[in-house]
Each structure stands twice: as C-alpha cells, then as structure tokens.
Scaffold this motif. Structure first.
Motif, PDB file in Angstrom:
ATOM      1  N   PHE A   1     -46.124  23.281 -32.057  1.00 28.79           N
ATOM      2  CA  PHE A   1     -45.284  22.190 -33.233  1.00 28.79           C
ATOM      3  C   PHE A   1     -44.595  22.442 -34.061  1.00 28.79           C
TER       4      PHE A   1
ATOM      5  N   PRO B   1     -35.759  11.635 -43.111  1.00 27.37           N
ATOM      6  CA  PRO B   1     -36.391  10.437 -42.107  1.00 27.37           C
ATOM      7  C   PRO B   1     -38.348  11.603 -41.760  1.00 27.37           C
ATOM      8  N   SER B   2     -38.664   9.588 -41.585  1.00 24.30           N
ATOM      9  CA  SER B   2     -40.079   9.738 -41.567  1.00 24.30           C
ATOM     10  C   SER B   2     -40.292  10.694 -40.873  1.00 24.30           C
ATOM     11  N   GLY B   3     -41.332  12.194 -40.568  1.00 22.42           N
ATOM     12  CA  GLY B   3     -41.868  12.657 -39.849  1.00 22.42           C
ATOM     13  C   GLY B   3     -40.779  13.847 -39.757  1.00 22.42           C
ATOM     14  N   SER B   4     -39.925  14.298 -40.839  1.00 20.92           N
ATOM     15  CA  SER B   4     -39.210  15.433 -40.806  1.00 20.92           C
ATOM     16  C   SER B   4     -39.562  16.829 -41.514  1.00 20.92           C
ATOM     17  N   GLY B   5     -41.292  16.136 -42.508  1.00 20.88           N
ATOM     18  CA  GLY B   5     -41.575  17.774 -42.666  1.00 20.88           C
ATOM     19  C   GLY B   5     -42.166  17.894 -44.422  1.00 20.88           C
ATOM     20  N   LYS B   6     -42.317  15.953 -44.906  1.00 16.24           N
ATOM     21  CA  LYS B   6     -41.588  15.990 -46.546  1.00 16.24           C
ATOM     22  C   LYS B   6     -43.090  16.103 -47.281  1.00 16.24           C
ATOM     23  N   SER B   7     -44.090  16.016 -46.102  1.00 12.23           N
ATOM     24  CA  SER B   7     -45.172  16.364 -47.251  1.00 12.23           C
ATOM     25  C   SER B   7     -45.978  17.808 -46.989  1.00 12.23           C
ATOM     26  N   THR B   8     -45.669  17.971 -45.320  1.00  9.67           N
ATOM     27  CA  THR B   8     -46.015  19.957 -45.053  1.00  9.67           C
ATOM     28  C   THR B   8     -45.952  19.977 -46.276  1.00  9.67           C
TER      29      THR B   8
ATOM     30  N   VAL C   1     -43.941  22.599 -37.421  1.00 10.63           N
ATOM     31  CA  VAL C   1     -42.896  21.530 -38.615  1.00 10.63           C
ATOM     32  C   VAL C   1     -42.166  21.955 -39.735  1.00 10.63           C
TER      33      VAL C   1
ATOM     34  N   PHE D   1     -48.111  23.329 -36.442  1.00 13.01           N
ATOM     35  CA  PHE D   1     -49.308  22.848 -36.125  1.00 13.01           C
ATOM     36  C   PHE D   1     -49.605  22.934 -34.545  1.00 13.01           C
TER      37      PHE D   1
HETATM   38  P1  ADP Z   1     -42.537  13.494 -43.308  1.00 18.68           P
HETATM   39  O1  ADP Z   1     -43.550  13.593 -44.841  1.00 18.68           O
HETATM   40  O2  ADP Z   1     -41.691  14.010 -43.429  1.00 18.68           O
HETATM   41  O3  ADP Z   1     -42.885  12.141 -42.840  1.00 18.68           O
HETATM   42  P2  ADP Z   1     -45.366  15.124 -42.183  1.00 18.68           P
HETATM   43  O4  ADP Z   1     -44.802  16.243 -43.330  1.00 18.68           O
HETATM   44  O5  ADP Z   1     -46.167  14.425 -42.706  1.00 18.68           O
HETATM   45  O6  ADP Z   1     -43.469  14.682 -42.048  1.00 18.68           O
HETATM   46  O7  ADP Z   1     -44.967  15.275 -41.077  1.00 18.68           O
HETATM   47  C1  ADP Z   1     -43.946  16.466 -40.137  1.00 18.68           C
HETATM   48  C2  ADP Z   1     -44.549  16.362 -38.274  1.00 18.68           C
HETATM   49  O8  ADP Z   1     -45.556  17.446 -38.095  1.00 18.68           O
HETATM   50  C3  ADP Z   1     -44.907  14.612 -37.690  1.00 18.68           C
HETATM   51  O9  ADP Z   1     -44.202  15.236 -36.464  1.00 18.68           O
HETATM   52  C4  ADP Z   1     -46.212  14.376 -38.290  1.00 18.68           C
HETATM   53  O10 ADP Z   1     -46.656  14.026 -37.025  1.00 18.68           O
HETATM   54  C5  ADP Z   1     -46.822  16.282 -37.677  1.00 18.68           C
HETATM   55  N1  ADP Z   1     -47.526  16.651 -38.174  1.00 18.68           N
HETATM   56  C6  ADP Z   1     -47.928  16.327 -39.944  1.00 18.68           C
HETATM   57  N2  ADP Z   1     -49.620  16.359 -39.919  1.00 18.68           N
HETATM   58  C7  ADP Z   1     -50.179  17.226 -38.786  1.00 18.68           C
HETATM   59  C8  ADP Z   1     -51.281  17.566 -38.393  1.00 18.68           C
HETATM   60  N3  ADP Z   1     -52.350  17.803 -39.301  1.00 18.68           N
HETATM   61  N4  ADP Z   1     -51.517  17.804 -36.924  1.00 18.68           N
HETATM   62  C9  ADP Z   1     -50.717  18.200 -36.325  1.00 18.68           C
HETATM   63  N5  ADP Z   1     -49.425  17.177 -36.865  1.00 18.68           N
HETATM   64  C10 ADP Z   1     -48.721  16.961 -37.247  1.00 18.68           C
END
Ligand code: ADP
Ligand code: MG
Length: 248
Positions: free
Chosen positions: A22, A43-50, A24, A19
């Motif tokens: 960053f 953990p939260s922010g580890s990239g699971k959703s992405t 990710v 991103f």
């Molecule tokens: P998780 O689902 O594990 O909590 P995410 O995949 O949502 O993690 O996010 C991983 C990292 O990427 C986080 O630090 C988040 O802030 C960042 N992030 C997620 N989406 C975006 C975006 N659209 N733009 C910039 N940073 C993002």
C-alpha cells in the motif's frame, strides 16, 4: 532532485512510503521554515499521521529524503536520537505514563535522556505546568485528570525537552467539546512564542487564527497548500472543495 533549502528546519524531498503493497505517501515535498505554523488537514486515511510520524522516525520512509535541522534521517540511530531530541510530539490519546505522577511524566525525559539534575528538571517542569495552567495537578496521576488536562500535561511534557519543532496529531479529537478550547488556547500561546509547529487538525478556527499555511492531503499526496485566507476562500482542487464543504 530539488536542492535542500538552508533556511528550512524540516525538509521532505520526494518522500514515498509503503505499508507492504500500500503506497501511503506519494512524492511528498514539504519544506518548513523556522517559526512557521502549518496545519495539515484531509480525509481520514489520507496519510496525515504517517507523514508527521515520518518526521521523527516513528515510521520509516522508503524513498526520498527527510532532513531535520540539517540532519538527514537514515538508519543511523545516533541521527534518529538527535532528531527525536529536537522534535516534540503530541498525540490524539495523550500517551502519558499512567503509573507516574504528572511531575514524574514531565521530568522523566530530561532526567534520563538529557541527564538534567532532578531539582532542575522539576523546576523546569513546574514552569511548564504553570504555562499550561495546571501547576496544582503536579502530584496527581494522569487517570485523575480530565482529557483536556491530560493533553495539556502531554504538551508540557514535550516542551520540557526544549524541542525546536512540535508535531501535533489531532490533539483535540479525543476530547469532549468543552475541553477543546483549553487545549487550543495553550497551542495558540505556544505559537505566539515562535515555536515551529506542524498540526494535524480539523479545527479550522485554529487554522485560520494560527496557521501560516494550510496543507490539504488526500490519497497520500499533498493536493494543495496555501495561506489560510486563500485556502478557505479560494480552494483550487475539486477534492479540497469537497472536503471543505463537508467540514465547514
Ligand atoms: P490519517 O492520519 O490521514 O487518517 P494515516 O496516516 O493514519 O491517515 O493512514 C493512512 C493509511 O495508511 C490508511 O489507509 C491506514 O489504514 C494505513 N495505515 C496506517 N498505519 C498503517 C500500518 N501500520 N500498517 C498498514 N497500514 C497502515
Ligand atoms: Mg491520523
């Protein structure tokens, strides 16, 4: 570069995503076989959703390959549409259309995307509403339902598109505790039908009962993965041990 595995329905090979500056997702290698049930935690922010959003191109990866059912994800919109028809997704916040009834939420995709005749789409929709145990809610609007009921509608809506793979992104984390079980029960029944499932969740009871494999992510990397028994009783990495000690 490893060769794509012919048995895999999802193949991620050396996948990276940024991103902006960053980084990710870092060198993700993940192969999912048909009928496999995978739980992803971390953990939260580890990239699971992405990671799971890259599988149906809600996010775009910048390096490496993602191949779904033999089709590689590129900018080719036809391929993206093909893959999206095969991959259902359920989100934390349900994402139902608030101005449509439950039945209309379920038939919209089949009628407009798959060109299914309305009567047939409605029959299929009612079958799935039976499966998630809320056929009596068909004519209500999402706002009239509890969170647990809305999430079951969201699952039924995905299933109406007859997907080959289902992705779940923390499907129970927005729910009140008493509603978590009704959603997990539907997911367990779905797993029993042989659906291929990738589930981001911290419900470790679900992971223990259903998962063939648990994957732990931290800092955009897959740190370790194993069958549930080994994963929970014999974690290898310090980061996994730390995470498990916080959630178990
Ligand atoms: P998780 O689902 O594990 O909590 P995410 O995949 O949502 O993690 O996010 C991983 C990292 O990427 C986080 O630090 C988040 O802030 C960042 N992030 C997620 N989406 C975006 C975006 N659209 N733009 C910039 N940073 C993002
Ligand atoms: Mg997330």
């Amino acid at each position: 570069m490893p060769a794509p595995d012919a048995n895999a329905i999802i193949e991620m090979i050396d996948v990276h995503k940024w991103f902006g500056q960053f980084h990710v997702l870092r060198d993700i290698n993940l192969s999912v076989n048909q009928k496999e049930r995978i739980v992803i935690c971390g953990p939260s922010g580890s990239g699971k959703s992405t990671l799971i959003r890259c599988i149906n191109r809600l996010e775009e990866h910048q390096r490496g390959q993602i191949i779904v059912d033999g089709v590689e994800l590129t900018n080719d919109i036809k391929k993206i549409e093909t893959i999206r028809r095969e991959v259902g997704m359920v989100f934390q916040h349900f994402n139902l259309f608030p101005h449509l009834t439950v039945l209309e939420n379920l038939t919209l995709g089949p009628i407009w995307v798959k060109k299914t005749p309305k009567a047939e789409a409605e029959e299929t929709a009612m079958n799935y509403l039976e499966r998630v145990k809320i056929p009596e809610q068909a004519d209500k609007y999402p706002g009239q339902l509890s969170g647990g009921q809305q999430q079951r509608v969201a699952i039924a809506r995905s299933l109406c598109m007859n997907p080959k793979v289902m992705l779940f992104d923390e499907p129970t984390s927005a729910l009140d505790p008493e509603m978590i079980k009704e959603v997990l029960d539907v997911m367990i029944e779905l797993a029993e039908t042989g659906m291929t499932m990738l589930v981001v969740t911290h419900e470790m009871g679900f992971a223990r009962t259903v998962a063939d494999r648990v994957i732990f992510m931290d800092g955009g990397e897959i740190i370790e993965q194993n069958e549930p028994e080994e994963f929970f009783h014999n974690p290898q990495s310090e980061r996994t041990k730390m995470f498990l000690s916080q959630i178990l």
